[in-house]
Structure formats: C-alpha cells, structure tokens
Design a protein around this motif. Structure first.
Motif, mmCIF file in Angstrom:
data_model
loop_
_atom_site.group_PDB
_atom_site.id
_atom_site.type_symbol
_atom_site.label_atom_id
_atom_site.label_comp_id
_atom_site.label_asym_id
_atom_site.label_seq_id
_atom_site.Cartn_x
_atom_site.Cartn_y
_atom_site.Cartn_z
ATOM 1 N N UNK A 177 0.837 -1.204 0.000
ATOM 2 C CA UNK A 177 0.000 0.000 0.000
ATOM 3 C C UNK A 177 0.871 1.252 0.000
ATOM 4 N N UNK A 178 1.845 1.288 0.893
ATOM 5 C CA UNK A 178 2.699 2.467 0.998
ATOM 6 C C UNK A 178 3.554 2.623 -0.250
ATOM 7 N N UNK A 179 4.079 1.515 -0.773
ATOM 8 C CA UNK A 179 4.899 1.625 -1.973
ATOM 9 C C UNK A 179 4.082 2.134 -3.155
ATOM 10 N N UNK A 180 2.832 1.692 -3.263
ATOM 11 C CA UNK A 180 1.990 2.180 -4.363
ATOM 12 C C UNK A 180 1.761 3.682 -4.229
ATOM 13 N N UNK A 181 1.667 4.186 -2.998
ATOM 14 C CA UNK A 181 1.521 5.624 -2.780
ATOM 15 C C UNK A 181 2.816 6.358 -3.146
ATOM 16 N N UNK A 182 3.939 5.736 -2.877
ATOM 17 C CA UNK A 182 5.222 6.343 -3.267
ATOM 18 C C UNK A 182 5.332 6.450 -4.782
ATOM 19 N N UNK A 183 4.943 5.401 -5.478
ATOM 20 C CA UNK A 183 4.990 5.421 -6.941
ATOM 21 C C UNK A 183 4.033 6.465 -7.495
ATOM 22 N N UNK A 184 2.856 6.573 -6.876
ATOM 23 C CA UNK A 184 1.894 7.588 -7.305
ATOM 24 C C UNK A 184 2.472 8.987 -7.085
ATOM 25 N N UNK A 185 3.135 9.180 -5.953
ATOM 26 C CA UNK A 185 3.752 10.471 -5.649
ATOM 27 C C UNK A 185 4.800 10.826 -6.694
ATOM 28 N N UNK A 186 5.647 9.856 -7.021
ATOM 29 C CA UNK A 186 6.677 10.089 -8.037
ATOM 30 C C UNK A 186 6.038 10.511 -9.358
ATOM 31 N N UNK A 187 5.002 9.813 -9.749
ATOM 32 C CA UNK A 187 4.338 10.136 -11.015
ATOM 33 C C UNK A 187 3.642 11.496 -10.973
ATOM 34 N N UNK A 188 3.111 11.855 -9.813
ATOM 35 C CA UNK A 188 2.476 13.172 -9.679
ATOM 36 C C UNK A 188 3.494 14.309 -9.698
ATOM 37 N N UNK A 189 4.729 14.022 -9.306
ATOM 38 C CA UNK A 189 5.791 15.030 -9.320
ATOM 39 C C UNK A 189 6.440 15.173 -10.697
ATOM 40 N N UNK A 190 6.305 14.165 -11.526
ATOM 41 C CA UNK A 190 7.010 14.164 -12.814
ATOM 42 C C UNK A 190 6.682 15.344 -13.729
ATOM 43 N N UNK A 191 5.421 15.765 -13.854
ATOM 44 C CA UNK A 191 5.151 16.920 -14.721
ATOM 45 C C UNK A 191 5.878 18.193 -14.275
ATOM 46 N N UNK A 192 6.002 18.362 -12.968
ATOM 47 C CA UNK A 192 6.716 19.526 -12.442
ATOM 48 C C UNK A 192 8.213 19.363 -12.683
ATOM 49 N N UNK A 193 8.711 18.162 -12.456
ATOM 50 C CA UNK A 193 10.123 17.877 -12.734
ATOM 51 C C UNK A 193 10.453 18.138 -14.196
ATOM 52 N N UNK A 194 9.563 17.720 -15.082
ATOM 53 C CA UNK A 194 9.769 17.927 -16.507
ATOM 54 C C UNK A 194 9.917 19.415 -16.823
ATOM 55 N N UNK A 195 9.085 20.229 -16.208
ATOM 56 C CA UNK A 195 9.155 21.671 -16.417
ATOM 57 C C UNK A 195 10.488 22.245 -15.916
ATOM 58 N N UNK A 196 10.939 21.752 -14.778
ATOM 59 C CA UNK A 196 12.201 22.250 -14.236
ATOM 60 C C UNK A 196 13.389 21.823 -15.092
ATOM 61 N N UNK A 197 13.314 20.636 -15.640
ATOM 62 C CA UNK A 197 14.423 20.146 -16.463
ATOM 63 C C UNK A 197 14.563 20.929 -17.758
ATOM 64 N N UNK A 198 13.515 21.624 -18.124
ATOM 65 C CA UNK A 198 13.533 22.368 -19.403
ATOM 66 C C UNK A 198 14.048 23.802 -19.258
ATOM 67 N N UNK A 199 14.317 24.237 -18.040
ATOM 68 C CA UNK A 199 14.771 25.628 -17.872
ATOM 69 C C UNK A 199 16.208 25.790 -18.353
#
Length: 199
Positions: A177-199
C-alpha cells in the motif's frame, strides 16, 4: 520497506553506532526502493540516464545524522547541482520530495518556473513543502507562493515538494500500500520535474 526498527535507528547514540545501524537497517531499503523508483523514472524519461545516490554522511565527525536519504538524479557524481528526487527518513516520518537544495546553478530559473500558477494547480492537496532539508519540519501548500518567491531571491533558500508518511503508518499498513503511494507520488511530481528540467 521501512519498519518500526528503521525509525528506532535515530535513538541510537553516537556517530559510529548510528551509522552502523543506518547502513544495516535503512540503506538496504534505500537500495531496493530507490532502484524501483529509478526504473519508473527511466521509463518516463527514456532519453535521460538516472542514478541512485545513497547518503554516506562522510563529512560528519561528531554528531550522528538526524535523518538520512537517497537521491535520484541525472548526474552520476552527485545530485545537489540540479532539481532531483529524494526518498528519506526522519525519526517521525518518511518523505518523497522533488528537491531543490544547496544552491543549484538554475535556482532562480527554477523559481521562475514554479511561479507559474498552472504548476501549482496540478499539485495534489495532500502534498507538503519543506524549506530546509536539514530540519524535520514541513509546511502546507498555502506557503507555496512565499516559498517560491524566497527561492528566487535568497541564495540559501530551498524548496522541496512531495508527500510524507508518518512513522505509525509503517506499523499497521502493508508495504504494498505504501509503496503504491510512493509510486503515485513520483508520477504526480514528474510533470513539475519535466518543467524544471527544461529551464
């Protein structure tokens, strides 16, 4: 996955004994979980190479660490020079953050990108902010604008965004359960990470 023993590591007195406990109890979980997160990042960013860095605390000579972590970044020799992901543990909670710490060269441009309201709008409401990776405190998303503004103006400012799991969750909830929440968190952060990587 972390257990009650993981959090009890921070009750061990002395630098050498605590580091021994961190290496034997916590770091194997960092290796296992970190590599799973690494695989997920590689799938989502196939043109990037990601590396897992497990904190060694080599600069400490007296005081035992109050927390420990692993980091995932595109740099093979370190992670603090760019926005990166951190999975870490304090005595009271585990965190998974998208982290901007220790004055990376693009800090001001990161702040400009994070000031975009469209990024703030996609952040889950249960995410939190950390403004200093050396302190065991986190803040609600209502602090977003002030934290981003400070990131852009203050050289030593930091910005971490993600989710925390209280220590008690690891006593009464399955690892899956907790690991699935961690994976969900990572995926929810990815769009923001993508934006930062493009600066």
């Amino acid at each position: 996955m972390f257990t009650k023993k993981s959090f009890e590591v921070f009750e061990v007195a002395g630098l050498t004994p605590r580091m021994a406990a961190i290496r034997s109890i916590i770091q194997p979980d960092f290796a296992q979980l970190g590599n799973k997160l690494l695989t997920e990042l590689s799938v989502n960013f196939p043109t990037e190479n990601f590396y897992l860095h497990i904190a060694k605390h080599l600069r400490r000579t007296t005081n035992p660490p109050e927390n420990t972590w692993c980091a995932l970044s595109t740099k093979p020799r370190g992670y603090k020079m760019e926005a990166h992901f951190q999975l870490g543990i304090w005595q009271d909670y585990v965190f998974l953050y998208l982290s901007i710490i220790d004055q990376p060269k693009n800090q001001q441009r990161y702040a400009e990108r994070l000031a975009d309201p469209s990024l703030r709008d996609i952040v889950p409401k249960d995410f939190v902010l950390s403004k200093d990776h050396t302190k065991a405190e986190f803040f609600p998303l209502t602090d977003w604008s002030a934290a981003v503004e400070r990131l852009g103006k203050v050289k030593k400012a930091e910005f971490e965004l993600g989710r925390v799991w209280p220590a008690e969750r690891f006593e009464d909830q399955s690892s899956e359960v907790i690991f699935s929440e961690m994976m969900a968190t990572l995926n929810q952060l990815m769009p923001i990470y993508q934006q930062l990587m493009e600066v």
